[in-house]
Design an enzyme around this catalytic site. Sequence first.
Site, PDB file in Angstrom:
ATOM      1  CB  CYS A   1      42.741  40.403  30.890  1.00 50.83           C
ATOM      2  SG  CYS A   1      43.260  41.590  29.310  1.00 50.83           S
TER       3      CYS A   1
ATOM      4  CG  HIS B   1      41.786  36.595  27.881  1.00 55.49           C
ATOM      5  ND1 HIS B   1      40.609  36.908  28.816  1.00 55.49           N
ATOM      6  CD2 HIS B   1      42.036  37.794  27.330  1.00 55.49           C
ATOM      7  CE1 HIS B   1      40.397  38.031  28.770  1.00 55.49           C
ATOM      8  NE2 HIS B   1      41.226  38.523  28.162  1.00 55.49           N
TER       9      HIS B   1
ATOM     10  CD  GLU C   1      39.662  33.361  29.918  1.00 53.88           C
ATOM     11  OE1 GLU C   1      39.269  34.687  29.750  1.00 53.88           O
ATOM     12  OE2 GLU C   1      40.510  33.099  30.371  1.00 53.88           O
TER      13      GLU C   1
END
Length: 525
Positions: free
Chosen positions: A89, A176, A178
């Site tokens: 990002c 993202h 994660e």
Amino acid sequence: MAAGEQVSNMFDTILVLDFGSQYSHLITRRLREFNIYAEMLPCTQKISELGWTPKGVILSGGPYSVYAEDAPHVDHAIFDLNVPILGICYGMQELAWINGKQVGRGDKREYGPATLKVIDDSNSLFKGMNDSTVWMSHGDKLHGLPTGYKTIATSDNSPYCGIVHETKPIYGIQFHPEVTHSTQGKTLLKNFAVDLCHAKQNWTMENFIDTEINRIRKLVGPTAEVIGAVSGGVDSTVASKLMTEAIGDRFHAILVDNGVLRLNEAANVKKTLVEGLGINLMVVDASEEFLSKLKGVTDPEKKRKIIGNTFIHVFEREAEKIKPKDGKEIQFLLQGTLYPDVIESISFKGPSQTIKTHHNVGGLLENMKLKLIEPLRELFKDEVRHLGELLGIPHDLVWRHPFPGPGIAIRVLGEVTKEQVEIARKADNIYIEEIKKAGLYNQISQAFACLLPVKSVGVMGDQRTYDQVIALRAIETTDFMTADWFPFEHSFLKKVASRIVNEVDGVARVTYDITSKPPATVEWE
């Protein structure tokens, strides 16, 4: 850290540079799940001052715009490390800004799910991945490819959703990986760390035990002694057991009974730690001292500060009574600091605003002229629990729910008296007992009873009563940053309420708290 040698020098390590994203710590968590050691540092970290060489570098997301005057930027020395780099990002936008400044406001913000379309599946970063749902959270976007890069993935609103340098192992992704909303995000992070960085998957608690015991012994040496406070919780128990394994009786644990512990807590902790785990423990009953200082106090912040300050005073006084043999000297204070505490203190955005004062023993260091030893400071909570089981700590203790430092004092709303504490702890004991009987304890992140500062009319037999109200709380959460209330069956709540009203004198009514966090906090005070 227990000793001078850093864990990052002893295990292959992925360096995560934090630009202030709320998700940054999750990158570290996900890599640890693959038995790869990852360490998070602020994005302003000078590489020359690092002291170790990472196997790879990840640049996190962040709330800034790379083109803003006050935008944070990475030390360009990361590119001289000659290791793979992944920008997530804001991290990808940082790579693009450094290589051509092709970043600006997007036509529209993109928050939420999007479909990732892999256009170069030969690239190792996307190995084993196909088109999938990913999580977006950005207002800026790339307006063109940075110099020397090519596109490897797109989405409907992001033509440069994934990019890679044409000759160097430098990658950028707009989403993202994660967060759990990115369905194949874990695969991508593993591909980066294992296939591209060639990091060894040897970060295990089995390996950590031997490494940490050796670090403790080097730091403490053959003669120095260590003291530490224990509470009966998992963190202090694991830290104490690890210290005992390293230096034996040269570690002195002190349990201060402050009068606001759980029912029979001091006796139960003593039995477990001394008889079960062989820890050198002193139990100090200072309940009257604490309760006398709490007399007339109703403000929760004042309660926390009184308990914290009184604890320091009592701990110092009792520590002075410990007389090591053979002229040995107490030089260290054990503290059960965990990695999330470290992350909060070093995060680029700095510690978040204090909502409640946290109870700790930080004031002891200055007063007692001791050096700090923190053997768990590299570990997340789940790693501490696994470590505890490997050290032979009973399962029920390892998986025990959190208990606040100020104890039942912040679960008795209003003035704290011995009588009020007794009502709250008896109700709490019944509640937890029934949760365990129902097989629900491990499904709930935290549960407790608190005593409200109101009275309610009731009927017991033929007599009218006017007694107090107990509120029950149980929550589900993965990180305690947000939480939802646990959906008990009505029959369970009916049974608990009936037992509390019938078995605890002074209670006329029981309620169940169905407020999420936010807007509420987990504790009532």
